[in-house]
Scaffold this motif. Sequence first.
Motif, PDB file in Angstrom:
ATOM      1  N   MET B   1     -19.119 -95.027  -4.758  1.00 17.70           N
ATOM      2  CA  MET B   1     -20.563 -94.857  -4.954  1.00 17.70           C
ATOM      3  C   MET B   1     -21.238 -96.236  -4.873  1.00 17.70           C
ATOM      4  O   MET B   1     -20.856 -97.154  -5.609  1.00 17.70           O
ATOM      5  N   ASP B   2     -22.188 -96.384  -3.958  1.00 16.13           N
ATOM      6  CA  ASP B   2     -22.824 -97.704  -3.815  1.00 16.13           C
ATOM      7  C   ASP B   2     -23.904 -97.924  -4.884  1.00 16.13           C
ATOM      8  O   ASP B   2     -24.213 -97.028  -5.669  1.00 16.13           O
ATOM      9  N   PHE B   3     -24.467 -99.128  -4.830  1.00 17.03           N
ATOM     10  CA  PHE B   3     -25.402 -99.536  -5.868  1.00 17.03           C
ATOM     11  C   PHE B   3     -26.657 -98.656  -5.885  1.00 17.03           C
ATOM     12  O   PHE B   3     -27.120 -98.219  -6.940  1.00 17.03           O
ATOM     13  N   LEU B   4     -27.161 -98.363  -4.657  1.00 15.94           N
ATOM     14  CA  LEU B   4     -28.409 -97.606  -4.574  1.00 15.94           C
ATOM     15  C   LEU B   4     -28.231 -96.178  -5.113  1.00 15.94           C
ATOM     16  O   LEU B   4     -29.089 -95.650  -5.822  1.00 15.94           O
ATOM     17  N   THR B   5     -27.081 -95.556  -4.789  1.00 15.80           N
ATOM     18  CA  THR B   5     -26.815 -94.202  -5.298  1.00 15.80           C
ATOM     19  C   THR B   5     -26.754 -94.204  -6.815  1.00 15.80           C
ATOM     20  O   THR B   5     -27.306 -93.331  -7.478  1.00 15.80           O
ATOM     21  N   THR B   6     -26.090 -95.225  -7.365  1.00 14.27           N
ATOM     22  CA  THR B   6     -26.028 -95.354  -8.813  1.00 14.27           C
ATOM     23  C   THR B   6     -27.427 -95.421  -9.407  1.00 14.27           C
ATOM     24  O   THR B   6     -27.747 -94.751 -10.392  1.00 14.27           O
ATOM     25  N   LEU B   7     -28.272 -96.249  -8.740  1.00 14.93           N
ATOM     26  CA  LEU B   7     -29.649 -96.384  -9.215  1.00 14.93           C
ATOM     27  C   LEU B   7     -30.380 -95.049  -9.175  1.00 14.93           C
ATOM     28  O   LEU B   7     -31.122 -94.699 -10.091  1.00 14.93           O
ATOM     29  N   GLN B   8     -30.148 -94.299  -8.085  1.00 17.65           N
ATOM     30  CA  GLN B   8     -30.835 -93.010  -7.957  1.00 17.65           C
ATOM     31  C   GLN B   8     -30.404 -92.049  -9.057  1.00 17.65           C
ATOM     32  O   GLN B   8     -31.228 -91.301  -9.608  1.00 17.65           O
ATOM     33  N   VAL B   9     -29.107 -92.068  -9.388  1.00 21.81           N
ATOM     34  CA  VAL B   9     -28.634 -91.198 -10.471  1.00 21.81           C
ATOM     35  C   VAL B   9     -29.244 -91.628 -11.799  1.00 21.81           C
ATOM     36  O   VAL B   9     -29.697 -90.797 -12.591  1.00 21.81           O
ATOM     37  N   LEU B  10     -29.320 -92.952 -12.013  1.00 19.28           N
ATOM     38  CA  LEU B  10     -29.905 -93.440 -13.263  1.00 19.28           C
ATOM     39  C   LEU B  10     -31.398 -93.103 -13.333  1.00 19.28           C
ATOM     40  O   LEU B  10     -31.921 -92.737 -14.386  1.00 19.28           O
ATOM     41  N   ASP B  11     -32.056 -93.217 -12.173  1.00  9.70           N
ATOM     42  CA  ASP B  11     -33.473 -92.865 -12.078  1.00  9.70           C
ATOM     43  C   ASP B  11     -33.682 -91.405 -12.482  1.00  9.70           C
ATOM     44  O   ASP B  11     -34.550 -91.081 -13.296  1.00  9.70           O
ATOM     45  N   SER B  12     -32.832 -90.547 -11.939  1.00  9.66           N
ATOM     46  CA  SER B  12     -32.902 -89.121 -12.265  1.00  9.66           C
ATOM     47  C   SER B  12     -32.541 -88.889 -13.736  1.00  9.66           C
ATOM     48  O   SER B  12     -33.144 -88.046 -14.403  1.00  9.66           O
ATOM     49  N   SER B  13     -31.591 -89.680 -14.249  1.00 11.64           N
ATOM     50  CA  SER B  13     -31.208 -89.568 -15.669  1.00 11.64           C
ATOM     51  C   SER B  13     -32.407 -89.816 -16.563  1.00 11.64           C
ATOM     52  O   SER B  13     -32.632 -89.102 -17.531  1.00 11.64           O
ATOM     53  N   LEU B  14     -33.176 -90.847 -16.195  1.00 10.76           N
ATOM     54  CA  LEU B  14     -34.329 -91.222 -17.010  1.00 10.76           C
ATOM     55  C   LEU B  14     -35.346 -90.082 -17.046  1.00 10.76           C
ATOM     56  O   LEU B  14     -35.886 -89.749 -18.098  1.00 10.76           O
ATOM     57  N   ARG B  15     -35.565 -89.457 -15.873  1.00  8.48           N
ATOM     58  CA  ARG B  15     -36.491 -88.318 -15.833  1.00  8.48           C
ATOM     59  C   ARG B  15     -35.979 -87.156 -16.671  1.00  8.48           C
ATOM     60  O   ARG B  15     -36.725 -86.525 -17.409  1.00  8.48           O
ATOM     61  N   GLN B  16     -34.682 -86.866 -16.533  1.00 10.44           N
ATOM     62  CA  GLN B  16     -34.103 -85.747 -17.287  1.00 10.44           C
ATOM     63  C   GLN B  16     -34.112 -86.043 -18.783  1.00 10.44           C
ATOM     64  O   GLN B  16     -34.228 -85.140 -19.610  1.00 10.44           O
ATOM     65  N   PRO B 130     -46.555 -90.212  -9.932  1.00  6.84           N
ATOM     66  CA  PRO B 130     -45.744 -91.391 -10.208  1.00  6.84           C
ATOM     67  C   PRO B 130     -46.636 -92.625 -10.326  1.00  6.84           C
ATOM     68  O   PRO B 130     -47.592 -92.780  -9.556  1.00  6.84           O
ATOM     69  N   ILE B 131     -46.350 -93.463 -11.280  1.00  2.00           N
ATOM     70  CA  ILE B 131     -47.099 -94.715 -11.438  1.00  2.00           C
ATOM     71  C   ILE B 131     -46.315 -95.811 -10.715  1.00  2.00           C
ATOM     72  O   ILE B 131     -45.149 -96.067 -11.041  1.00  2.00           O
ATOM     73  N   ILE B 132     -46.949 -96.405  -9.704  1.00  6.41           N
ATOM     74  CA  ILE B 132     -46.264 -97.473  -8.961  1.00  6.41           C
ATOM     75  C   ILE B 132     -46.600 -98.806  -9.619  1.00  6.41           C
ATOM     76  O   ILE B 132     -47.748 -99.233  -9.648  1.00  6.41           O
ATOM     77  N   LEU B 133     -45.593 -99.436 -10.178  1.00  3.21           N
ATOM     78  CA  LEU B 133     -45.827-100.715 -10.847  1.00  3.21           C
ATOM     79  C   LEU B 133     -46.126-101.782  -9.788  1.00  3.21           C
ATOM     80  O   LEU B 133     -45.695-101.665  -8.642  1.00  3.21           O
ATOM     81  N   PRO B 134     -46.868-102.857 -10.153  1.00  2.07           N
ATOM     82  CA  PRO B 134     -47.277-103.855  -9.173  1.00  2.07           C
ATOM     83  C   PRO B 134     -46.086-104.457  -8.434  1.00  2.07           C
ATOM     84  O   PRO B 134     -45.079-104.813  -9.055  1.00  2.07           O
ATOM     85  N   GLY B 135     -46.205-104.517  -7.123  1.00  4.11           N
ATOM     86  CA  GLY B 135     -45.172-105.161  -6.315  1.00  4.11           C
ATOM     87  C   GLY B 135     -43.991-104.271  -5.985  1.00  4.11           C
ATOM     88  O   GLY B 135     -43.077-104.676  -5.277  1.00  4.11           O
ATOM     89  N   ALA B 136     -43.973-103.032  -6.509  1.00  6.07           N
ATOM     90  CA  ALA B 136     -42.827-102.169  -6.265  1.00  6.07           C
ATOM     91  C   ALA B 136     -42.916-101.541  -4.884  1.00  6.07           C
ATOM     92  O   ALA B 136     -43.999-101.295  -4.368  1.00  6.07           O
ATOM     93  N   LEU B 137     -41.773-101.332  -4.276  1.00 10.99           N
ATOM     94  CA  LEU B 137     -41.726-100.685  -2.971  1.00 10.99           C
ATOM     95  C   LEU B 137     -41.782 -99.176  -3.176  1.00 10.99           C
ATOM     96  O   LEU B 137     -41.319 -98.664  -4.192  1.00 10.99           O
ATOM     97  N   THR B 138     -42.344 -98.462  -2.204  1.00  8.71           N
ATOM     98  CA  THR B 138     -42.447 -97.013  -2.368  1.00  8.71           C
ATOM     99  C   THR B 138     -41.605 -96.245  -1.369  1.00  8.71           C
ATOM    100  O   THR B 138     -40.985 -95.252  -1.717  1.00  8.71           O
ATOM    101  N   LEU B 149     -32.114-106.617  -6.979  1.00  9.74           N
ATOM    102  CA  LEU B 149     -33.074-106.677  -8.085  1.00  9.74           C
ATOM    103  C   LEU B 149     -34.325-105.882  -7.764  1.00  9.74           C
ATOM    104  O   LEU B 149     -34.854-105.147  -8.596  1.00  9.74           O
ATOM    105  N   MET B 150     -34.764-106.013  -6.487  1.00 12.67           N
ATOM    106  CA  MET B 150     -35.943-105.285  -6.037  1.00 12.67           C
ATOM    107  C   MET B 150     -35.653-103.780  -6.057  1.00 12.67           C
ATOM    108  O   MET B 150     -36.502-102.969  -6.414  1.00 12.67           O
ATOM    109  N   GLN B 151     -34.437-103.435  -5.659  1.00 15.14           N
ATOM    110  CA  GLN B 151     -34.034-102.018  -5.688  1.00 15.14           C
ATOM    111  C   GLN B 151     -34.103-101.482  -7.107  1.00 15.14           C
ATOM    112  O   GLN B 151     -34.615-100.405  -7.362  1.00 15.14           O
ATOM    113  N   LEU B 152     -33.574-102.258  -8.041  1.00 14.65           N
ATOM    114  CA  LEU B 152     -33.576-101.861  -9.450  1.00 14.65           C
ATOM    115  C   LEU B 152     -34.998-101.644  -9.937  1.00 14.65           C
ATOM    116  O   LEU B 152     -35.318-100.634 -10.564  1.00 14.65           O
ATOM    117  N   TYR B 153     -35.869-102.617  -9.575  1.00 17.45           N
ATOM    118  CA  TYR B 153     -37.257-102.547 -10.027  1.00 17.45           C
ATOM    119  C   TYR B 153     -37.982-101.361  -9.403  1.00 17.45           C
ATOM    120  O   TYR B 153     -38.632-100.571 -10.097  1.00 17.45           O
TER     121      TYR B 153
END
Lengths: 379, 325
Positions: B1-16, B130-138, B149-153
């Motif tokens: 599992m790569d870094f981005l997939t991990t982030l996506q799962v964590l992102d979904s975890s936060l929503r759940q 969704p609230i896009i924080l300043p400087g975040a990519l969409t 780091l940018m991916q995490l943010y």
Amino acid sequence: MTDRMPAWADAILVPLISLILAAIFSAIVIAAIGENPLEALELMIEGALGSTYGWGYTLYYATNFMFTGLAVAIAFHARMFNIGGEGQVLVGGLGVAIILLYLPLPHWTVALVAAMLMAAAFGAAWAAIPAYLQAKRGSHIVITTIMFNFIAAALLNWALVGPLKAPGQEPATPRFADSTHLPTLHDVFSVIGIDWSSAAPANVTLFVAVAACIGLWALIWRTRLGYEIRAFGSSEPAARYAGINPTRIIMVSMLISGGLAGCMAINNVQGEAERLVLNAAEGAGFIGIAVALMGRSHPFGVFLAALLFGFLYQGGAELALWMNIQRELIVVIQALVILFTGALDNMIRMPLERIFLTFRRRPDVPKPDRKSTSAEAAE
Amino acid sequence: MDFLTTLQVLDSSLRQATPLLIACLAGLFSERAGIFDIGLEGKMLVAAFLSAAVAAVTGSVWLGLLAGIGASLVFSAIHGLASITFRGNQLISGVALNFLAAGLTVVIAQSWFAQGGRTPQLMAGGRFEPIILPGALTSSSDIAQAGPLMQLYSELISGHGLPVYVALALVPLTWWALFRTRFGLRLRAVGEAPEAVDTAGISVVGLRFAAVVIAGVLCGIAGAYLATGLQAGFTKDMTAGRGYIALAALIFAKWRPWYALGACLLFGFLQAVAIRFQNIDLGVVEVPVQVMDALPYILTVVILAGFVGRAIPPRAGGEPYVKER
């Protein structure tokens, strides 16, 4: 006893008023969604009691609720609140399915006994862990039994898409052998010449459920064990002081409770579906709570309340067919009954007690003894 | 599992985890004041329904949120009436409210929208955007190109609906309210020794009602987020046991706010994993998805059993307070 109302009022009047309140609120809900409550009631009575077909369904549901109601009631006597009926029914169904699928049984009588033993054993086993944790570790049985409902659902999901699954799309077991088919009320009544609908699922399990009501009554009020359970339920310290072992009472009452809940599976799994499907319990485990509260934890009360809820369940299905009222209306009525008979009990009891005290006749006041006569003489 | 997939799962975890966390804090207030609340599930469910219904009709998520909180408060009032005023059984009251919610929402939804017990799909204004924080990519392609780091943010921290951030802010707020204010001290005292609070001349009934009302507001927010943030509309039984998981998290957290955050993130993570992957192949054995579903409940039973640290509930929990006469 002077500041309490008579036993008959407690046993009959309080549940009756609760029921009337629940009915009034249900009528308000029906009226609020733009339907006629009286028309709905008429339809329910016609659909549930107007034909042997309707009765067949009413009695089928009532059979389910007798088992789950008794299960909650016996636990109540030991002051345990078993919310885990739903899970115990599911796991009981698993036991029924395993024995009927893997053991070739020659006749329905043998199959019934075997299935009953398995259902009771599996249901009891599922109640045993929360009971043990309550008795030995003090874990709150309400929370653990709720958790075990979810674990049971997950277990059943796994079994029905995995090891027990029949070929095909549906998550269900294969059909049981024809030899295990339980006679329906149609088969039973045709022997004595009564014409009964053959389409309704009520079957001989009904008689097992009635026997269970009688058996449980005898157990609670005619045996030493029943006495110990009641003593433990009314005062744990007193029971402990009288030499009653709390662990034993908690375990035994919960095992009986789980076993009774599990036995419901012979009605819905062996009797009706004749295979195990997902969500086989359909909430009957929870209705047991309403039934036990309404029936005041007395087996005869449970019997009556189970009939009432059987009527509501079948009547509700008819409503969903013929009027724009969802079947979930029954869940609303069930909730209101639990609310009024269980949680808001004092709201009904307190004013009622006051009324009884007001109208109590004078002679009930303690007879004047010597002292008061002398006081009267002094006046 | 790569870094981005991990982030996506964590992102979904936060929503759940968000509805779990808000409901868990609701339970925390109530149970710390000595009122057991099994009805978290039901309160979330009515709130989810009414918020979705009002948001669908008015097109405003804020009106929806208000309606959701209102519905949840009505249920809280019934619970308070039954368990505080009439000294009834709090567990039975909670069970009744859960069924009341399960039944009423479907019956009314069918009568209002005639879509088989659901509300219409919510359009843009009816949902928490969704609230896009300043400087975040969409866009997802930009995120895939960016540094870790940018991916995490961009993936994990930015881009959630308002309730997610509110839920996170509620944790320190709850801690502060319970452990650093006079109100919090009294609230905790009323759950441990109500007779002492009464002796000090403070209203036990008032405090307990306050706790039940706070629980109602929080459950309202949790339910509204479920229907207008996590999903776009109400569906039958959409809480799907989340109220009970929140209750489990509360026990898991031993009735403490920061632990509650941890427990809810863990249970949210389990849900996210169960949604994203089906059966998990660990090489030696394959873990069926049902194990993921059951894990929060199994963990709670283990915690309750006291094998891994003992969970001791507030001492006066579940018992109606009767003033001595």
